[in-house]
Design a protein around this motif. Structure first.
Motif, PDB file in Angstrom:
ATOM      1  N   VAL A   5       0.786  -1.090   0.132  1.00 41.28           N
ATOM      2  CA  VAL A   5       0.078   0.100   0.034  1.00 41.28           C
ATOM      3  C   VAL A   5       0.996   1.300  -0.135  1.00 41.28           C
ATOM      4  O   VAL A   5       1.713   1.456   0.943  1.00 41.28           O
ATOM      5  N   GLU A   6       0.602   2.153  -0.928  1.00 35.02           N
ATOM      6  CA  GLU A   6       1.428   3.405  -1.108  1.00 35.02           C
ATOM      7  C   GLU A   6       0.753   4.317  -0.385  1.00 35.02           C
ATOM      8  O   GLU A   6      -0.444   4.380  -0.538  1.00 35.02           O
ATOM      9  N   SER A   7       1.386   5.356  -0.078  1.00 41.11           N
ATOM     10  CA  SER A   7       0.891   6.706   0.702  1.00 41.11           C
ATOM     11  C   SER A   7       1.969   7.564   0.445  1.00 41.11           C
ATOM     12  O   SER A   7       3.109   7.516   0.186  1.00 41.11           O
ATOM     13  N   GLY A   8       1.361   9.060   0.732  1.00 43.10           N
ATOM     14  CA  GLY A   8       2.182  10.025   0.743  1.00 43.10           C
ATOM     15  C   GLY A   8       2.053  11.057  -0.451  1.00 43.10           C
ATOM     16  O   GLY A   8       2.741  12.115  -0.652  1.00 43.10           O
ATOM     17  N   GLY A   9       1.424  10.622  -1.510  1.00 45.44           N
ATOM     18  CA  GLY A   9       1.089  11.523  -2.557  1.00 45.44           C
ATOM     19  C   GLY A   9       0.646  12.784  -2.537  1.00 45.44           C
ATOM     20  O   GLY A   9      -0.359  12.727  -1.364  1.00 45.44           O
ATOM     21  N   GLY A  10       0.462  13.483  -3.495  1.00 47.11           N
ATOM     22  CA  GLY A  10      -0.407  14.939  -3.392  1.00 47.11           C
ATOM     23  C   GLY A  10      -0.088  15.868  -4.303  1.00 47.11           C
ATOM     24  O   GLY A  10       0.873  15.307  -5.180  1.00 47.11           O
ATOM     25  N   LEU A  11      -0.458  17.112  -4.157  1.00 43.54           N
ATOM     26  CA  LEU A  11      -0.074  17.982  -4.997  1.00 43.54           C
ATOM     27  C   LEU A  11       0.774  19.218  -4.291  1.00 43.54           C
ATOM     28  O   LEU A  11       0.787  19.631  -3.149  1.00 43.54           O
ATOM     29  N   VAL A  12       1.845  19.428  -5.016  1.00 42.57           N
ATOM     30  CA  VAL A  12       2.991  20.168  -4.607  1.00 42.57           C
ATOM     31  C   VAL A  12       3.500  21.235  -5.546  1.00 42.57           C
ATOM     32  O   VAL A  12       3.243  20.841  -6.934  1.00 42.57           O
ATOM     33  N   GLN A  13       4.083  22.193  -5.294  1.00 46.72           N
ATOM     34  CA  GLN A  13       4.700  23.082  -6.154  1.00 46.72           C
ATOM     35  C   GLN A  13       6.087  22.782  -6.557  1.00 46.72           C
ATOM     36  O   GLN A  13       6.806  21.822  -5.817  1.00 46.72           O
ATOM     37  N   PRO A  14       6.615  23.276  -7.743  1.00 46.50           N
ATOM     38  CA  PRO A  14       7.920  22.882  -8.166  1.00 46.50           C
ATOM     39  C   PRO A  14       8.991  23.286  -6.937  1.00 46.50           C
ATOM     40  O   PRO A  14       8.915  24.366  -6.603  1.00 46.50           O
ATOM     41  N   GLY A  15       9.789  22.377  -6.728  1.00 47.32           N
ATOM     42  CA  GLY A  15      10.804  22.929  -5.900  1.00 47.32           C
ATOM     43  C   GLY A  15      10.503  22.362  -4.397  1.00 47.32           C
ATOM     44  O   GLY A  15      11.515  22.028  -3.724  1.00 47.32           O
TER      45      GLY A  15
END
Length: 123
Positions: A5-15
């Motif tokens: 089971v993967e977790s920790g993804g999301g929407l982030v800004q460059p850098g």
């Protein structure tokens, strides 16, 4: 039966940074290698980084060199992918997978896959 089971993804800004985790259940001594793969829209799934039970890692994707690191905690049955300095081209679904073969990072050697976690890098 091994499940991932993967977790920790999301929407982030460059850098920015993200840490993905892969939690394994039903862990057996035969699941020697855990790998991280990613699949961008309209693209094939490709390998990024793999790690065996001794902690020896194999980097496949040159595009993430010096930005991503992989680590493994055998006591907690967890493999993490630390992603720094993220770029828009890192946007993809990230999968972890398990293989019996030690040291491999070939997609075809991995026969147990997680459901994936979405990583989106956008300003």
């Amino acid at each position: 039966q091994v499940q991932l089971v993967e977790s920790g993804g999301g929407l982030v800004q460059p850098g920015e940074s993200l840490t993905l985790s892969c939690e394994a259940s039903g862990w057996t001594q035969y699941r020697s290698t855990i790998g991280w793969f990613r699949q961008a829209p309209g693209m094939e799934r490709v390998g990024i980084f793999c790690i065996d039970k001794t902690g020896t890692s194999t980097l496949i994707a040159d595009s993430v060199k010096d930005r991503f690191t992989i680590s493994r905690d055998n006591l907690r049955n967890r493999v993490s992918l630390q992603m720094n300095s993220l770029k828009p081209e890192d946007t993809a679904i990230y999968y972890c997978a398990a293989a019996d073969l030690r040291g491999t990072c070939r997609t075809r050697d991995f026969d147990v896959w997680g459901q994936g976690t979405q990583v989106t890098v956008s300003s």
